[in-house]
Design an enzyme around this catalytic site. Structure first.
Site, mmCIF file in Angstrom:
data_model
loop_
_atom_site.group_PDB
_atom_site.id
_atom_site.type_symbol
_atom_site.label_atom_id
_atom_site.label_comp_id
_atom_site.label_asym_id
_atom_site.label_seq_id
_atom_site.Cartn_x
_atom_site.Cartn_y
_atom_site.Cartn_z
ATOM 1 C CB VAL A 3 -0.920 0.057 1.239
ATOM 2 C CG1 VAL A 3 -1.923 1.202 1.092
ATOM 3 C CG2 VAL A 3 -1.638 -1.260 1.469
ATOM 4 C CE1 TYR A 168 -7.113 14.194 -5.139
ATOM 5 C CE2 TYR A 168 -9.381 14.411 -5.890
ATOM 6 C CZ TYR A 168 -8.415 13.740 -5.151
ATOM 7 O OH TYR A 168 -8.765 12.618 -4.443
ATOM 8 C CE LYS A 172 -6.640 10.956 -6.840
ATOM 9 N NZ LYS A 172 -5.950 9.779 -6.304
ATOM 10 C CB THR A 203 -8.142 11.534 5.323
ATOM 11 O OG1 THR A 203 -8.420 12.232 4.098
ATOM 12 C CG2 THR A 203 -8.755 10.141 5.277
HETATM 13 P P1 NAP Z 1 -4.008 11.876 2.964
HETATM 14 O O1 NAP Z 1 -4.536 11.683 4.339
HETATM 15 O O2 NAP Z 1 -3.619 13.238 2.512
HETATM 16 O O3 NAP Z 1 -2.782 10.855 2.763
HETATM 17 C C1 NAP Z 1 -2.045 10.887 1.569
HETATM 18 C C2 NAP Z 1 -0.902 9.907 1.690
HETATM 19 O O4 NAP Z 1 -0.154 9.940 0.459
HETATM 20 C C3 NAP Z 1 0.075 10.244 2.816
HETATM 21 O O5 NAP Z 1 0.509 9.068 3.446
HETATM 22 C C4 NAP Z 1 1.224 10.898 2.066
HETATM 23 O O6 NAP Z 1 2.472 10.800 2.709
HETATM 24 C C5 NAP Z 1 1.213 10.037 0.812
HETATM 25 N N1 NAP Z 1 2.053 10.565 -0.261
HETATM 26 C C6 NAP Z 1 2.014 11.778 -0.849
HETATM 27 N N2 NAP Z 1 2.994 11.880 -1.774
HETATM 28 C C7 NAP Z 1 3.679 10.706 -1.748
HETATM 29 C C8 NAP Z 1 4.792 10.192 -2.442
HETATM 30 N N3 NAP Z 1 5.458 10.922 -3.365
HETATM 31 N N4 NAP Z 1 5.195 8.922 -2.187
HETATM 32 C C9 NAP Z 1 4.556 8.176 -1.255
HETATM 33 N N5 NAP Z 1 3.521 8.616 -0.534
HETATM 34 C C10 NAP Z 1 3.082 9.876 -0.784
HETATM 35 O O7 NAP Z 1 -5.073 11.382 1.881
HETATM 36 P P2 NAP Z 1 -6.280 10.310 1.964
HETATM 37 O O8 NAP Z 1 -7.534 11.066 2.146
HETATM 38 O O9 NAP Z 1 -5.912 9.206 2.869
HETATM 39 O O10 NAP Z 1 -6.282 9.825 0.436
HETATM 40 C C11 NAP Z 1 -5.850 8.538 0.033
HETATM 41 C C12 NAP Z 1 -6.310 8.345 -1.414
HETATM 42 O O11 NAP Z 1 -7.746 8.457 -1.485
HETATM 43 C C13 NAP Z 1 -5.771 9.409 -2.372
HETATM 44 O O12 NAP Z 1 -5.465 8.803 -3.611
HETATM 45 C C14 NAP Z 1 -6.942 10.363 -2.536
HETATM 46 O O13 NAP Z 1 -6.903 11.078 -3.745
HETATM 47 C C15 NAP Z 1 -8.110 9.386 -2.486
HETATM 48 N N6 NAP Z 1 -9.396 9.992 -2.153
HETATM 49 C C16 NAP Z 1 -9.593 10.558 -0.924
HETATM 50 C C17 NAP Z 1 -10.839 11.107 -0.634
HETATM 51 C C18 NAP Z 1 -11.135 11.726 0.712
HETATM 52 O O14 NAP Z 1 -12.243 12.301 0.885
HETATM 53 N N7 NAP Z 1 -10.239 11.644 1.672
HETATM 54 C C19 NAP Z 1 -11.876 11.084 -1.586
HETATM 55 C C20 NAP Z 1 -11.632 10.508 -2.829
HETATM 56 C C21 NAP Z 1 -10.377 9.959 -3.095
HETATM 57 P P3 NAP Z 1 3.052 12.002 3.671
HETATM 58 O O15 NAP Z 1 2.459 11.780 5.031
HETATM 59 O O16 NAP Z 1 4.533 11.793 3.619
HETATM 60 O O17 NAP Z 1 2.622 13.302 3.061
#
Ligand code: NAP
Length: 244
Positions: A3, A168, A172, A203
Site C-alpha cells: 500500500v 486533482y 485523477k 482524512t
Molecule cells: P491523505 O490523508 O492526505 O494521505 C495521503 C498519503 O499519500 C500520505 O501518506 C502521504 O504521505 C502520501 N504521499 C504523498 N505523496 C507521496 C509520495 N510521493 N510517495 C509516497 N507517498 C506519498 O489522503 P487520503 O484522504 O488518505 O487519500 C488517500 C487516497 O484516497 C488518495 O489517492 C486520494 O486522492 C483518495 N481519495 C480521498 C478522498 C477523501 O475524501 N479523503 C476522496 C476521494 C479519493 P506524507 O504523510 O509523507 O505526506
C-alpha cells in the site's frame, strides 16, 4: 500486499484492516520514520484491544504482519530497491494498492492554476502510480491472484467534472485512463486492474465531515477481493459503478 501512502489516512486504515485479517502488508511511506510510528501505534492498539476482549487477537483471524518500508512513488531507484528486497524476502506481491496522492487544490482553478502544483500532482498521482506499478509488476506476475487497485476519485470523472480543483481533477482523470489502459494490457495475464473512489472520507485530505476511514477503506477492499476472472478496468465506489 503493498500500500502506498500508508502512514496516515485511508492507506493506514487499509493496512490496519488487511493485517488484522492476516495479510502481510508492506506499509509504504515516503518518510520511513512516519510509517514506523504509524505501524507501532496500530500494533499497540491491537494489543490493547486484545487485552480488553475475551476473544483476544485471534478474534478477527490470525493477525498478519505490518512491514513499514520507505516508498516514495516519485523515486524510481527507491522503488526498484524495495521491489528487489521484497522479491528476495517474500517472493511475490498479490495486491498493489496505488493510494498515495497530493494536492486537493480547492484554492485554484484551471484558468489561474499554478502549474508547478499541477506538475507535482501529475508526478505523484499519475506517474507515481505508473512507476510503482512497473516496479512491482514482476512480483505481481508471481502471484496466483494478482490485483492492482488505483485509488482514484469521482473528482476524476469526466462525466461529472465541472470547474475548480484543477490539478486533482486532471490527475485523477489521467489515473483513470491509466487504469483502463493497464487493464487492457494485463488482461490476458489475469491481472485485474481497477479504479475505486473511496467516497468523501475524513482524512487530512478530505477534511472533517466525511465518512469514517473504515468505510472508505472498505470501498478500496472491494477491488482487492475480486474473484479470479472478475471484472477489470472498472471504476467503483462501494462496489457500485461510478461514471467515467
Ligand atoms: P491523505 O490523508 O492526505 O494521505 C495521503 C498519503 O499519500 C500520505 O501518506 C502521504 O504521505 C502520501 N504521499 C504523498 N505523496 C507521496 C509520495 N510521493 N510517495 C509516497 N507517498 C506519498 O489522503 P487520503 O484522504 O488518505 O487519500 C488517500 C487516497 O484516497 C488518495 O489517492 C486520494 O486522492 C483518495 N481519495 C480521498 C478522498 C477523501 O475524501 N479523503 C476522496 C476521494 C479519493 P506524507 O504523510 O509523507 O505526506
Amino acid at each position: 500486499m503493498v500500500v502506498t501512502g500508508a502512514n496516515r489516512g485511508l492507506g493506514l486504515e487499509l493496512a490496519r484492516q488487511c493485517a488484522a485479517d492476516g495479510d502481510t502488508v508492506l506499509l509504504g511511506s515516503r518518510d520511513l520514520a512516519a510509517g514506523e510510528r504509524a505501524a507501532a501505534e496500530l500494533t499497540t492498539a491491537a494489543l490493547t484491544t486484545a487485552e480488553l476482549t475475551a476473544e483476544g487477537l485471534t478474534a478477527a483471524g490470525s493477525p498478519g504482519r505490518l512491514l513499514p518500508v520507505r516508498l516514495d512513488v516519485t523515486d524510481a531507484d527507491g522503488l526498484r530497491a524495495v521491489a528487489t528486497t521484497v522479491r528476495d524476502q517474500l517472493g511475490r506481491v498479490d495486491v498493489l494498492v496505488n493510494n498515495a496522492a497530493v494536492h486537493y487544490d480547492t484554492w485554484q482553478n484551471a484558468a489561474n492554476a499554478d502549474l508547478g502544483v499541477v506538475r507535482e500532482a501529475l508526478e505523484t498521482n499519475v506517474v507515481g502510480a505508473w512507476l510503482t506499478t512497473q516496479a512491482f509488476l514482476p512480483l505481481l506476475r508471481r502471484s496466483r491472484h494478482p490485483r492492482i487497485v488505483m485509488v482514484s476519485s469521482e473528482g476524476g470523472s469526466l462525466a461529472s467534472m465541472g470547474g475548480g480543483i484543477p490539478a486533482y481533477h486532471v490527475s485523477k482523470a489521467a489515473l483513470n485512463a491509466l487504469t483502463r489502459t493497464l487493464a487492457g494490457d494485463l488482461e490476458r495475464e489475469g491481472i485485474l486492474v481497477n479504479a475505486v473512489c473511496p467516497g468523501w472520507t475524513a482524512t487530512d485530505m478530505g477534511g472533517p465531515g466525511g465518512r469514517p476511514v473504515s468505510q472508505g477503506a472498505a470501498s478500496i477492499r472491494y477491488a482487492m477481493d475480486l474473484p479470479d476472472g472478475g471484472p477489470t478496468g472498472t471504476f467503483t465506489r462501494d462496489g457500485r459503478p461510478v461514471p467515467w
